[in-house]
Design a protein around this motif. Structure first.
Motif, PDB file in Angstrom:
ATOM      1  N   GLU A   5      -1.677  -6.567  -2.310  1.00  0.00           N
ATOM      2  CA  GLU A   5      -1.523  -5.202  -1.820  1.00  0.00           C
ATOM      3  C   GLU A   5      -2.479  -4.269  -2.567  1.00  0.00           C
ATOM      4  O   GLU A   5      -2.854  -4.526  -3.722  1.00  0.00           O
ATOM      5  CB  GLU A   5      -0.096  -4.675  -2.037  1.00  0.00           C
ATOM      6  N   SER A   6      -2.803  -3.191  -1.911  1.00  0.00           N
ATOM      7  CA  SER A   6      -3.590  -2.132  -2.535  1.00  0.00           C
ATOM      8  C   SER A   6      -3.348  -0.841  -1.779  1.00  0.00           C
ATOM      9  O   SER A   6      -2.701  -0.847  -0.720  1.00  0.00           O
ATOM     10  CB  SER A   6      -5.094  -2.484  -2.536  1.00  0.00           C
ATOM     11  N   GLY A   8      -1.923   1.996  -3.107  1.00  0.00           N
ATOM     12  CA  GLY A   8      -0.928   2.884  -3.689  1.00  0.00           C
ATOM     13  C   GLY A   8      -1.581   3.950  -4.551  1.00  0.00           C
ATOM     14  O   GLY A   8      -2.782   3.901  -4.826  1.00  0.00           O
ATOM     15  N   LEU A  19      -1.342   1.753   2.825  1.00  0.00           N
ATOM     16  CA  LEU A  19      -1.294   0.571   1.979  1.00  0.00           C
ATOM     17  C   LEU A  19      -1.878  -0.609   2.746  1.00  0.00           C
ATOM     18  O   LEU A  19      -1.723  -0.710   3.972  1.00  0.00           O
ATOM     19  CB  LEU A  19       0.138   0.247   1.558  1.00  0.00           C
ATOM     20  N   CYS A  21      -2.487  -4.970   2.802  1.00  0.00           N
ATOM     21  CA  CYS A  21      -2.009  -6.269   2.322  1.00  0.00           C
ATOM     22  C   CYS A  21      -2.942  -7.322   2.906  1.00  0.00           C
ATOM     23  O   CYS A  21      -2.974  -7.514   4.124  1.00  0.00           O
ATOM     24  CB  CYS A  21      -0.576  -6.509   2.775  1.00  0.00           C
ATOM     25  N   MET A  91       7.800   0.970  -5.771  1.00  0.00           N
ATOM     26  CA  MET A  91       6.811  -0.101  -5.697  1.00  0.00           C
ATOM     27  C   MET A  91       6.932  -0.691  -4.303  1.00  0.00           C
ATOM     28  O   MET A  91       8.030  -1.012  -3.850  1.00  0.00           O
ATOM     29  CB  MET A  91       7.103  -1.161  -6.759  1.00  0.00           C
ATOM     30  N   TYR A  93       5.895  -3.624  -1.553  1.00  0.00           N
ATOM     31  CA  TYR A  93       5.504  -5.026  -1.497  1.00  0.00           C
ATOM     32  C   TYR A  93       5.293  -5.467  -0.056  1.00  0.00           C
ATOM     33  O   TYR A  93       6.021  -5.035   0.837  1.00  0.00           O
ATOM     34  CB  TYR A  93       6.598  -5.918  -2.089  1.00  0.00           C
ATOM     35  N   GLN A 115       2.095  -8.750  -5.255  1.00  0.00           N
ATOM     36  CA  GLN A 115       2.472  -8.257  -6.583  1.00  0.00           C
ATOM     37  C   GLN A 115       2.964  -6.808  -6.544  1.00  0.00           C
ATOM     38  O   GLN A 115       3.524  -6.315  -7.522  1.00  0.00           O
ATOM     39  CB  GLN A 115       1.261  -8.355  -7.536  1.00  0.00           C
ATOM     40  N   THR A 117       2.330  -2.573  -5.021  1.00  0.00           N
ATOM     41  CA  THR A 117       1.461  -1.441  -5.309  1.00  0.00           C
ATOM     42  C   THR A 117       2.343  -0.201  -5.441  1.00  0.00           C
ATOM     43  O   THR A 117       3.241   0.005  -4.624  1.00  0.00           O
ATOM     44  CB  THR A 117       0.370  -1.275  -4.236  1.00  0.00           C
ATOM     45  N   GLN A 118       2.114   0.573  -6.463  1.00  0.00           N
ATOM     46  CA  GLN A 118       2.981   1.704  -6.770  1.00  0.00           C
ATOM     47  C   GLN A 118       2.604   2.933  -5.952  1.00  0.00           C
ATOM     48  O   GLN A 118       1.424   3.297  -5.858  1.00  0.00           O
ATOM     49  CB  GLN A 118       2.894   2.040  -8.262  1.00  0.00           C
TER      50      GLN A 118
END
Length: 123
Positions: A5-6, A8, A19, A21, A91, A93, A115, A117-118
């Motif tokens: 993921e990215s 955030g 976001l 994935c 977070m 996911y 993992q 992403t916040q």
């Protein structure tokens, strides 16, 4: 199989985020993906999902404010969020499996997880 993921970050209330994935390692492009989130001190909850046929489903708490889309060529799924609220801080996911049998909201049906992403929303 790997999910990454990215996207955030920190945003003010009312803002938007997308976001991503990225999935790798699946034998083919037929898999279903769920998005989940977990806020501090709370249980992980489902946000939405996309099935192998492209059908999307959303949790009532997020309906109208999120959209899931996918780029099969890039094996990337997106979670578009708008009108963000402080209570969306969590977070996030993505999870995937070959099928979820209609139980898209259940963590247990997904074998593969990213993992996280916040996302932090400030008011």
């Amino acid at each position: 199989v790997q999910l990454v993921e990215s996207g955030g970050g920190s945003v003010q209330a009312g803002g938007s985020l997308r976001l991503s994935c990225v999935a790798s390692g699946f034998a083919d492009s037929r898999y279903c993906v769920g998005w989940f989130r977990q806020a501090p001190g709370k249980e992980r909850e489902a946000v939405g999902s996309v099935g192998t046929d492209g059908t999307t489903t959303y949790a009532d708490s997020m309906k109208g404010r999120v959209t899931i889309s996918q780029d099969n060529a890039k094996r990337t799924m997106y979670l578009h969020m708008n009108s963000l609220k402080s209570e969306d801080t969590a977070m996030y996911y993505c999870a995937a499996d070959s099928a979820f049998g209609g139980r898209w909201f259940a963590e247990s049906v997904y074998e593969y997880w990213g993992q996280g992403t916040q996302v932090t929303v400030s008011s």
